[in-house]
Design a protein around this motif. Sequence first.
Motif, short mmCIF file in Angstrom:
data_model
loop_
_atom_site.label_atom_id
_atom_site.label_comp_id
_atom_site.label_asym_id
_atom_site.label_seq_id
_atom_site.Cartn_x
_atom_site.Cartn_y
_atom_site.Cartn_z
N CYS A 119 0.82 -1.21 0.00
CA CYS A 119 0.00 0.00 0.00
C CYS A 119 0.85 1.26 0.00
O CYS A 119 0.31 2.38 -0.03
N GLN A 120 2.15 1.11 0.06
CA GLN A 120 3.06 2.26 0.05
C GLN A 120 3.40 2.65 -1.39
O GLN A 120 3.44 1.81 -2.28
N HIS A 121 3.68 3.94 -1.58
CA HIS A 121 4.04 4.45 -2.91
C HIS A 121 5.33 5.27 -2.80
O HIS A 121 5.31 6.50 -2.83
N PRO A 122 6.48 4.58 -2.67
CA PRO A 122 7.74 5.30 -2.45
C PRO A 122 8.04 6.28 -3.59
O PRO A 122 7.76 6.00 -4.76
N ASN A 123 8.56 7.43 -3.21
CA ASN A 123 9.09 8.40 -4.18
C ASN A 123 8.06 9.01 -5.11
O ASN A 123 8.44 9.68 -6.07
N ASN A 124 6.75 8.81 -4.85
CA ASN A 124 5.81 9.41 -5.80
C ASN A 124 5.80 10.93 -5.62
O ASN A 124 5.82 11.44 -4.50
N VAL A 125 5.77 11.63 -6.73
CA VAL A 125 5.98 13.08 -6.71
C VAL A 125 4.88 13.81 -5.96
O VAL A 125 5.11 14.86 -5.35
N TRP A 126 3.68 13.26 -5.93
CA TRP A 126 2.54 13.94 -5.33
C TRP A 126 2.68 13.99 -3.81
O TRP A 126 2.50 15.06 -3.19
N SER A 127 2.97 12.86 -3.19
CA SER A 127 3.13 12.86 -1.74
C SER A 127 4.44 13.52 -1.33
O SER A 127 4.53 14.11 -0.25
N LEU A 128 5.47 13.41 -2.16
CA LEU A 128 6.70 14.15 -1.85
C LEU A 128 6.42 15.65 -1.77
O LEU A 128 6.91 16.34 -0.86
N ASP B 115 13.03 21.74 9.28
CA ASP B 115 13.84 22.15 8.14
C ASP B 115 14.83 21.08 7.69
O ASP B 115 15.05 20.92 6.48
N ALA B 116 15.43 20.36 8.62
CA ALA B 116 16.40 19.34 8.23
C ALA B 116 15.72 18.24 7.41
O ALA B 116 16.24 17.82 6.36
N GLU B 117 14.54 17.80 7.86
CA GLU B 117 13.80 16.80 7.11
C GLU B 117 13.33 17.36 5.77
O GLU B 117 13.35 16.66 4.75
N ALA B 118 12.92 18.63 5.77
CA ALA B 118 12.46 19.25 4.53
C ALA B 118 13.56 19.29 3.49
O ALA B 118 13.32 19.12 2.29
N THR B 119 14.78 19.48 3.93
CA THR B 119 15.91 19.50 2.99
C THR B 119 16.09 18.14 2.33
O THR B 119 16.30 18.04 1.11
N ILE B 120 15.99 17.08 3.13
CA ILE B 120 16.17 15.73 2.59
C ILE B 120 15.05 15.40 1.61
O ILE B 120 15.29 14.94 0.48
N ILE B 121 13.80 15.63 2.04
CA ILE B 121 12.66 15.34 1.16
C ILE B 121 12.70 16.26 -0.06
O ILE B 121 12.31 15.86 -1.17
N GLY B 122 13.16 17.49 0.14
CA GLY B 122 13.24 18.43 -0.97
C GLY B 122 14.15 17.95 -2.08
O GLY B 122 13.87 18.16 -3.27
N GLN B 123 15.24 17.29 -1.72
CA GLN B 123 16.13 16.75 -2.75
C GLN B 123 15.43 15.65 -3.54
O GLN B 123 15.53 15.58 -4.77
N GLN B 124 14.70 14.78 -2.85
CA GLN B 124 13.96 13.73 -3.54
C GLN B 124 12.87 14.33 -4.43
O GLN B 124 12.63 13.86 -5.55
N LEU B 125 12.21 15.38 -3.90
CA LEU B 125 11.15 16.03 -4.67
C LEU B 125 11.70 16.66 -5.95
O LEU B 125 11.09 16.55 -7.03
N ALA B 126 12.84 17.31 -5.84
CA ALA B 126 13.42 17.96 -7.01
C ALA B 126 13.70 16.95 -8.12
O ALA B 126 13.45 17.20 -9.31
N LEU B 127 14.21 15.77 -7.74
CA LEU B 127 14.50 14.74 -8.73
C LEU B 127 13.21 14.20 -9.33
O LEU B 127 13.12 13.97 -10.55
N ALA B 128 12.19 14.00 -8.50
CA ALA B 128 10.92 13.47 -9.00
C ALA B 128 10.24 14.48 -9.92
O ALA B 128 9.68 14.12 -10.97
N MET B 129 10.28 15.75 -9.57
CA MET B 129 9.61 16.77 -10.37
C MET B 129 10.27 16.98 -11.72
O MET B 129 9.63 17.41 -12.68
N ALA B 130 11.55 16.65 -11.82
CA ALA B 130 12.25 16.83 -13.09
C ALA B 130 11.65 15.95 -14.18
O ALA B 130 11.76 16.27 -15.37
N SER C 244 9.52 23.95 -6.14
CA SER C 244 10.58 23.02 -5.81
C SER C 244 11.43 23.57 -4.68
O SER C 244 11.47 24.78 -4.45
N PRO C 245 12.13 22.71 -3.96
CA PRO C 245 12.93 23.16 -2.83
C PRO C 245 14.12 23.98 -3.28
O PRO C 245 14.63 23.83 -4.38
N ALA C 246 14.53 24.83 -2.40
CA ALA C 246 15.71 25.66 -2.69
C ALA C 246 16.96 24.81 -2.72
O ALA C 246 17.03 23.80 -2.07
#
Length: 575
Positions: free
Chosen positions: A504-513, A526-541, A573-575
Amino acid sequence: MAQAPTQARTEPYYDLGAYHRRTDTAVPDAQTWFDRGMVWAYAFNHDEAIRCFERALDLDPDLAIARWGIAYSIGPNYNKGWDAFDPVDAATSLARARTELGLAAGGRASAVECGLITALQARFPTDDPEDAEALGAGGAAYADAMQTLAQAHPDDIDVQALTADALVNVTAWALWDTRTGEPAVGSRVMAAKQILERALAGTAGREHPGILHVYLHTMEMSPRPQDALPAADLLRDLVPDAGHLLHMPSHIDVLCGNYRDSVVANTAAARVDRRFLEREGPLNFYSLYRAHNLHFIVYSAMLEGNSRAAFDAAEELAGQLTPELLRIESPPMADWLEAFVPLNIHALVRFGRWDDLIAQPLPQDLDLYCSTAATIHYGRGVAHAVQGNLAEAHAERDAFATAYARIPDTRYLFNNTVLDILAIAAQMLAGEIAYREGEFDEAFARLEAAIALDDALPYDEPWGWMQPTRHAYGALLLEQGHVEQAARVYAADLGLDRTLPRPCQHPNNVWSLHGYHECLQRLGRDAEATIIGQQLALAMARADVPIAASCACRLEVSAAVDCGQWPSATTTSPA
């Protein structure tokens, strides 16, 4: 693996790779056709496998193992248990299998081939197709016989593959208890897993289409599907013209968040399936597998944010499912295939194409296309609700209920009934309408009910409901300022905690990221946001649409879109 015999006297055929199992035939072309039949059987194109085994018998009538191949291919399999056979199909298949095995017993066969023939006889213990108890017991007895044969022939890679296949078929699609991660009650998956992993330790196993195929099914429901990624990579190009084998790695890709790999694998599968379609036509059971590949593209592309691939695949699939095909009664094609027709509705909801949804016409034959009609009413209702057309939304909800009542309980989308799947639609639509009416407690209760139904669906790949229900729930929670709760919703969907069973998990999906990143920023994490932000940037590309929220149903996002101000991917997208 040894190379197949020279195909000197046979017409041009599909490229099935290098698989070869030596028989004692003195007719080279009979050997070639036998090898082809084995590959197709491992690739779950059973009708084509039977044709190949029949060609081998035409050339060498005493080749007993070819008769075994017919019986093996015409019987039940991982995607078609006895309960999926209609009465005519069951009677015909059972009679043919028993006849072929009887003839095989008097043909020319090696010791191990005699063992395969004898073991397979256990699978067909009765000539009564309505004796479900006997046929079920036959599957278990066949698995027992194959385990004994596998112990006697530990170096025979085909025997090992066929044994693992027999073991997983005892509880097909119910190998693991997905809530606990343990084998399901009655499952013999651990025995199959042991056989397959032993085979994969050697070169022959890593080059064997059956070993690799069954291993992916063995692991996809497990708590660690990622362990099958190496096997998935080995299978990707092993049999160039077997569409289902090209597709199979995507079962693991999707579970691991490799949505792009899944789209690529199924695009390749759909391409070679078109060649098979040109040669054999659409009026065969393999149409289900062709639909499955395109279904996978739609699902994976939606999770990736790839609208073009999703809409193209949905259009191609709907175009294939003609009334002529769906009206075939044996096998019951409408029950197996009609629910694929409205996949474009889910894609339109996913990408917020509200005007297009409202403009969707109903099918002319509302009984034949009953799932399609209900899904269209669901999509129209959501679109009207988002746009504030509440009277129209209520009318579509009523029409959905009427259409839903026409759907028979025999109508399936792979492992789930359409009734179970569209019960989620009913709750989603009710929740969207309540939300637009300002009844937020009612709206969230309805969406929570949809989530519970979604999570409770029997395992399937792709999952039965096309857009994860938490995406709308999280988006609307955020809009109402329930940031902590939304963060938990997104973390669960992404598999970042233990809330959800692995499937039932959807790893790395851009919507939940996107949703989770927004939550973390608003909560000051902020520290967690930075980590997730890097994953989000890759997914959004990889997304071909702006990602402004986990669901386009979020009112503030919808308003921005209506004004032509939907935030661009770069601004969110994250800074």
